[in-house]
Design a protein around this motif. Structure first.
Motif, PDB file in Angstrom:
ATOM      1  N   SER A  45       0.831  -1.209   0.000  1.00  0.00           N
ATOM      2  CA  SER A  45       0.000   0.000   0.000  1.00  0.00           C
ATOM      3  C   SER A  45       0.861   1.253   0.000  1.00  0.00           C
ATOM      4  CB  SER A  45      -0.922  -0.010   1.231  1.00  0.00           C
ATOM      5  OG  SER A  45      -1.633   1.207   1.333  1.00  0.00           O
ATOM      6  N   ALA A  46       1.894   1.244   0.824  1.00  0.00           N
ATOM      7  CA  ALA A  46       2.792   2.397   0.881  1.00  0.00           C
ATOM      8  C   ALA A  46       3.519   2.594  -0.442  1.00  0.00           C
ATOM      9  CB  ALA A  46       3.792   2.221   2.021  1.00  0.00           C
ATOM     10  N   LEU A  47       3.974   1.495  -1.050  1.00  0.00           N
ATOM     11  CA  LEU A  47       4.689   1.598  -2.321  1.00  0.00           C
ATOM     12  C   LEU A  47       3.817   2.204  -3.408  1.00  0.00           C
ATOM     13  CD1 LEU A  47       6.675  -1.784  -2.400  1.00  0.00           C
ATOM     14  CD2 LEU A  47       7.638   0.533  -2.325  1.00  0.00           C
ATOM     15  N   ALA A  48       2.534   1.803  -3.441  1.00  0.00           N
ATOM     16  CA  ALA A  48       1.623   2.343  -4.459  1.00  0.00           C
ATOM     17  C   ALA A  48       1.451   3.846  -4.293  1.00  0.00           C
ATOM     18  CB  ALA A  48       0.267   1.632  -4.377  1.00  0.00           C
ATOM     19  N   ARG A  49       1.294   4.289  -3.044  1.00  0.00           N
ATOM     20  CA  ARG A  49       1.119   5.718  -2.783  1.00  0.00           C
ATOM     21  C   ARG A  49       2.396   6.491  -3.118  1.00  0.00           C
ATOM     22  NH1 ARG A  49      -4.006   7.945  -2.032  1.00  0.00           N
ATOM     23  NH2 ARG A  49      -5.226   6.695  -0.582  1.00  0.00           N
ATOM     24  N   ILE A  50       3.562   5.929  -2.761  1.00  0.00           N
ATOM     25  CA  ILE A  50       4.827   6.603  -3.023  1.00  0.00           C
ATOM     26  C   ILE A  50       5.089   6.696  -4.520  1.00  0.00           C
ATOM     27  CG2 ILE A  50       7.334   6.421  -2.726  1.00  0.00           C
ATOM     28  CD1 ILE A  50       6.799   5.173  -0.011  1.00  0.00           C
ATOM     29  N   GLU A  51       4.757   5.642  -5.243  1.00  0.00           N
ATOM     30  CA  GLU A  51       4.925   5.655  -6.696  1.00  0.00           C
ATOM     31  C   GLU A  51       4.129   6.795  -7.322  1.00  0.00           C
ATOM     32  OE1 GLU A  51       6.488   4.531 -10.261  1.00  0.00           O
ATOM     33  OE2 GLU A  51       6.891   3.420  -8.410  1.00  0.00           O
ATOM     34  N   ALA A  52       2.891   6.985  -6.844  1.00  0.00           N
ATOM     35  CA  ALA A  52       2.059   8.079  -7.353  1.00  0.00           C
ATOM     36  C   ALA A  52       2.611   9.438  -6.959  1.00  0.00           C
ATOM     37  CB  ALA A  52       0.629   7.926  -6.828  1.00  0.00           C
ATOM     38  N   CYS A  53       3.314   9.461  -5.850  1.00  0.00           N
ATOM     39  CA  CYS A  53       3.824  10.730  -5.305  1.00  0.00           C
ATOM     40  C   CYS A  53       5.154  11.141  -5.936  1.00  0.00           C
ATOM     41  CB  CYS A  53       3.981  10.599  -3.788  1.00  0.00           C
ATOM     42  SG  CYS A  53       4.730  12.011  -2.978  1.00  0.00           S
ATOM     43  N   THR A  54       6.115  10.218  -6.021  1.00  0.00           N
ATOM     44  CA  THR A  54       7.476  10.551  -6.450  1.00  0.00           C
ATOM     45  C   THR A  54       7.858   9.963  -7.799  1.00  0.00           C
ATOM     46  OG1 THR A  54       8.489   8.625  -5.381  1.00  0.00           O
ATOM     47  CG2 THR A  54       8.156  10.596  -4.024  1.00  0.00           C
TER      48      THR A  54
END
Length: 501
Positions: free
Chosen positions: A242-251
């Protein structure tokens, strides 16, 4: 949000509310004319807040910058917007952490908030966003709705949190019970506090789907990172995805970005935990992530060592160039003294610092300068201005400031000088200018004189100006009085601030 829930929140006596200092900071944050001097006056009212700002300025979050020793240095280094954002976050801490028998749950929510604040700031840096401290504030406040619900309904909300298996489940239970989740409640509370609109909108969208706004995406990713940090080892796999998906969208970068954020959070955690008065452990299940991050850092360091000499030289050249550009931006290109924009910053800073000692300003206007331009031309006029500026710098002390304020007008700031001492300095300068040729044309010297108006802040008990503008206006009034009286003279403002000449 249901009417019954809003009524419950409104009638809750323990509902978090901003302290007086926070209310003043909120007002400054929305004032386009706010200055560092005004912020310093407000923040200085709270010694604990001042200490926290100084400590965060020296924390690993700012490891690349030189150590600051005073609040003024910290504020100057951080800048106005960052100072207000950090100060607002710190000043809200005690209001958000009341005591109603739910200390353990409250502490768990606060740990997530602090971790979210760090993660949001670091993600913003990776995404090349310039509002790092406002991101930290938004990350810190994203769970204020949970704290508000806990204060208003301690037993019911504690039971709801105990029943929830993770943040996603909690959101579903909140919507089922209240027809609203904690993000909506937090935005409602932020709106009642009159927080800036961007904070209200960010809190409201912190738990929603992927956002278009990069700032909001960083906050949305910070919560899952905090959950990953706080989770048990068995839960970490799903939370990591879940964190990786959000970070991918962010950075735009997944695993490497997560590893770097977690590594930097671990390095900053001891200092940040002390600043926010919360105990946060480094969980064992993140050790593997940390090990990967360390290996990555070792490889990067090896590559950097190979090019260390060249890189060091490049840094020195860049730093020197940046220093030169920064200094050039502060200077008047013709005379080499400070320009008006920088002097206005100096005035605000020195005025705020002049609480126990006098501070004098002097406005100087060269007499009949237009006649010099008309008779000899503008090139000679420029030479006169340069020579005059050099003469002023020879006469002044190292603690004084001089700026070209416009055309043939100059502004002097004389620290620790009362009106009597300042008049002596200006009279000595007038004598020096009168006998020193400002230019030579066809073998003939070109002389000039000036008129000056002096005004002093804190000249005597009860003799203070309310602000820099009034101080400058007083000096300007007596300058024109000197012009009317025949030029080539120095005049003082009256003994009482605000008295017209």
């Amino acid at each position: 949000m249901r009417t019954e829930l809003e009524t419950t929140l409104l009638h809750c006596r323990n509902l978090p509310s901003p302290p007086g200092v926070a209310l003043q900071i909120i007002a400054l944050a929305q004032d386009p004319n706010a200055t560092l001097g005004a912020a310093a006056q407000v923040i200085g009212l709270d010694p604990a807040l001042s200490a926290r700002l100084l400590r965060v300025a020296n924390s690993p979050l700012y490891a690349t910058r030189r150590r600051t020793e005073t609040l003024a240095q910290a504020m100057a280094m951080l800048g106005l917007n960052a100072t207000l954002s950090l100060a607002l976050g710190f000043s809200l801490v005690h209001g958000l952490r009341g005591h109603n028998g739910t200390a353990e749950l409250q502490e768990r929510i606060w740990r997530r908030s602090v971790l979210g604040a760090m993660a949001a700031r670091l993600l913003g840096q990776q995404a090349n966003l310039k509002r790092a401290e406002t991101l930290m504030l938004a990350g810190l406040l994203q769970d204020i709705g949970r704290l508000a619900l806990l204060q208003a309904m301690p037993e019911d909300y504690s039971a709801l949190c105990a029943k929830a298996d993770g943040n996603a489940a909690l959101l579903g239970l909140e919507r089922e019970a209240f027809d609203a989740d904690h993000a909506e409640v937090g935005a409602w509370l932020a709106r009642r506090w009159h927080l800036p609109d961007y904070l209200v909108d960010t809190i409201a969208g912190s738990e929603s789907g992927a956002a278009e706004d990069a700032f909001l995406r960083c906050v949305q990713a910070s919560g899952p990172i905090a959950d990953l940090w706080l989770a048990d080892g068995d839960e970490s796999g799903a939370l990591r995805e879940s964190a990786l998906a959000r970070i991918e969208a962010c950075t735009g970068n997944g695993l490497d970005a997560l590893d770097e954020v977690l590594s930097l959070m671990a390095a900053s955690l001891p200092e940040i935990s002390a600043i926010f008065e919360v105990r946060i452990e480094h969980p064992a299940h993140l050790q593997a992530i940390s090990d990967e991050a360390k290996e990555l850092l070792v490889l990067r360091n090896l590559r950097q060592i190979q090019d260390a000499s060249q890189a060091h030289q490049d840094v020195k050249v860049t730093e020197e160039r940046m220093r030169q550009l920064t200094e050039q931006a502060r200077r008047d290109p013709l005379t080499g003294v400070y320009n008006r924009l920088h002097m206005e910053e100096v005035l605000e800073r020195e005025f705020a610092a002049a609480t126990m000692h006098p501070m004098t300003v002097a406005l100087i206007d060269l007499d009949d300068f237009k006649q010099i331009n008309d008779r000899y031309g503008h090139l000679v006029g420029d030479q006169v201005l340069r020579q005059f500026a050099q003469t002023v710098q020879r006469v002044l002390r190292s603690t004084d400031f001089v700026a070209r304020y416009g055309g043939e007008e100059f502004l002097l700031v004389l620290n620790y000088s009362n009106e009597s001492a300042a008049e002596q300095v200006l009279q000595r300068l007038l004598n020096e200018v009168s006998r020193t040729p400002m230019a030579v044309v066809d073998g003939h010297p070109v002389h000039t004189t000036f008129s000056a108006g002096i005004a002093t802040h804190n000249n005597a008990p009860g003799c203070q100006f309310d602000n820099v503008r009034d101080l400058l206006q007083a000096a300007d009034n007596v300058l024109y009085g000197a012009k009317r009286d025949g030029r080539n003279r120095v005049r003082q403002h009256g003994t009482q601030p605000g008295e017209d000449d």
